[in-house]
Enzyme design. Structure first.
Site, mmCIF file in Angstrom:
data_model
loop_
_atom_site.group_PDB
_atom_site.id
_atom_site.type_symbol
_atom_site.label_atom_id
_atom_site.label_comp_id
_atom_site.label_asym_id
_atom_site.label_seq_id
_atom_site.Cartn_x
_atom_site.Cartn_y
_atom_site.Cartn_z
ATOM 1 N N CYS A 79 0.830 -1.200 0.000
ATOM 2 C CA CYS A 79 0.000 0.000 0.000
ATOM 3 C C CYS A 79 0.873 1.262 0.000
ATOM 4 O O CYS A 79 1.536 1.541 -0.993
ATOM 5 C CB CYS A 79 -0.981 -0.036 1.170
ATOM 6 S SG CYS A 79 -2.346 1.147 0.984
ATOM 7 N N HIS A 183 -3.766 -4.943 0.037
ATOM 8 C CA HIS A 183 -3.265 -5.484 1.304
ATOM 9 C C HIS A 183 -3.332 -7.016 1.282
ATOM 10 O O HIS A 183 -4.401 -7.592 1.512
ATOM 11 C CB HIS A 183 -4.108 -4.963 2.469
ATOM 12 C CG HIS A 183 -3.903 -3.516 2.762
ATOM 13 N ND1 HIS A 183 -2.949 -3.078 3.645
ATOM 14 C CD2 HIS A 183 -4.520 -2.417 2.270
ATOM 15 C CE1 HIS A 183 -2.990 -1.757 3.711
ATOM 16 N NE2 HIS A 183 -3.927 -1.329 2.875
ATOM 17 N N GLU A 185 -2.326 -9.017 3.520
ATOM 18 C CA GLU A 185 -2.659 -9.496 4.867
ATOM 19 C C GLU A 185 -4.153 -9.426 5.151
ATOM 20 O O GLU A 185 -4.635 -10.014 6.124
ATOM 21 C CB GLU A 185 -1.871 -8.712 5.918
ATOM 22 C CG GLU A 185 -2.359 -7.310 6.217
ATOM 23 C CD GLU A 185 -1.969 -6.262 5.188
ATOM 24 O OE1 GLU A 185 -2.298 -5.077 5.411
ATOM 25 O OE2 GLU A 185 -1.346 -6.603 4.157
#
Length: 204
Positions: A79, A183, A185
């Site tokens: 990001c 993202h 994650e």
């Protein structure tokens, strides 16, 4: 050792937990020496470009990040960690980035029916299949939260694009460096696959 760069901004624990879930412990650190000693480096981030790049420089982390990339060890930007790799950002003015990649960071100019920030799930169109995409299908959904995106000078570094509504660069790859606008994650099983691929990638 995977080092996650801590400069006081970003969802560091989420990234760390993502690596732990795929069996690869990671160290959150603001120590430039630990970053230089790591075998892999991750630069995550959320928030304002100007504040983030200022903190990297104030904490003397910027040179360690650039050295890690130049050394050939696997490097992952996430990001804002993608955006800071470029020469400049036009978020709230014009601010110099790390200059690792040529290009700039610009705000979406989109029809009124599209909201800013671009937030939620969207698809990847694979342009070049970099190592962290191993096992992922073209069109995989990943999670985004951003109002700005990168425009690389060299189109050859673009690994994936995403439509909103026009195509923008959502991942770059050059040698040992890979960085995502989305993202991993927060992108469930496909995102965890990317983190695992990165943790097991030998780089250059």
């Amino acid at each position: 050792m995977i080092a996650i760069v801590d400069y006081g901004m970003g969802n560091l624990r989420s990234v760390q937990k993502g690596f732990e879930r795929v069996g690869h412990p990671a160290l959150v650190t603001s120590d430039p020496a630990a970053i230089r000693a790591a075998t892999r480096v991750v630069l995550p981030g959320v928030g304002a470009f100007e504040d983030a790049i200022a903190e990297l420089r104030r904490r003397e982390l910027a040179p360690a990040i650039v050295e890690a990339i130049e050394s050939g060890k696997p490097f992952l930007g996430i990001c804002l960690g993608l955006q800071m790799l470029f020469e400049r950002s036009y978020e709230n003015g014009c601010h110099p980035g790390l200059g690792v990649l040529g290009g700039e960071v610009v705000r979406f100019r989109i029809p009124e029916e599209y909201s800013i920030p671009h937030m939620g799930w969207n698809q990847l169109t694979i342009q070049r299949r970099c190592p962290i995409l191993d096992g992922l299908r073209d069109g995989a959904y990943v999670y985004f939260v951003h109002s700005y995106y990168v425009v690389p000078c060299d189109p050859e570094v673009v690994a994936t694009t995403t439509d909103y509504p026009d195509a923008f660069c959502s991942m770059v790859w050059r040698d040992n460096l890979v960085a995502t606008q989305f993202h991993p994650e927060k992108s469930q099983s496909d995102g965890l696959r990317m983190l695992k691929n990165f943790a097991e990638w030998r780089g250059c």
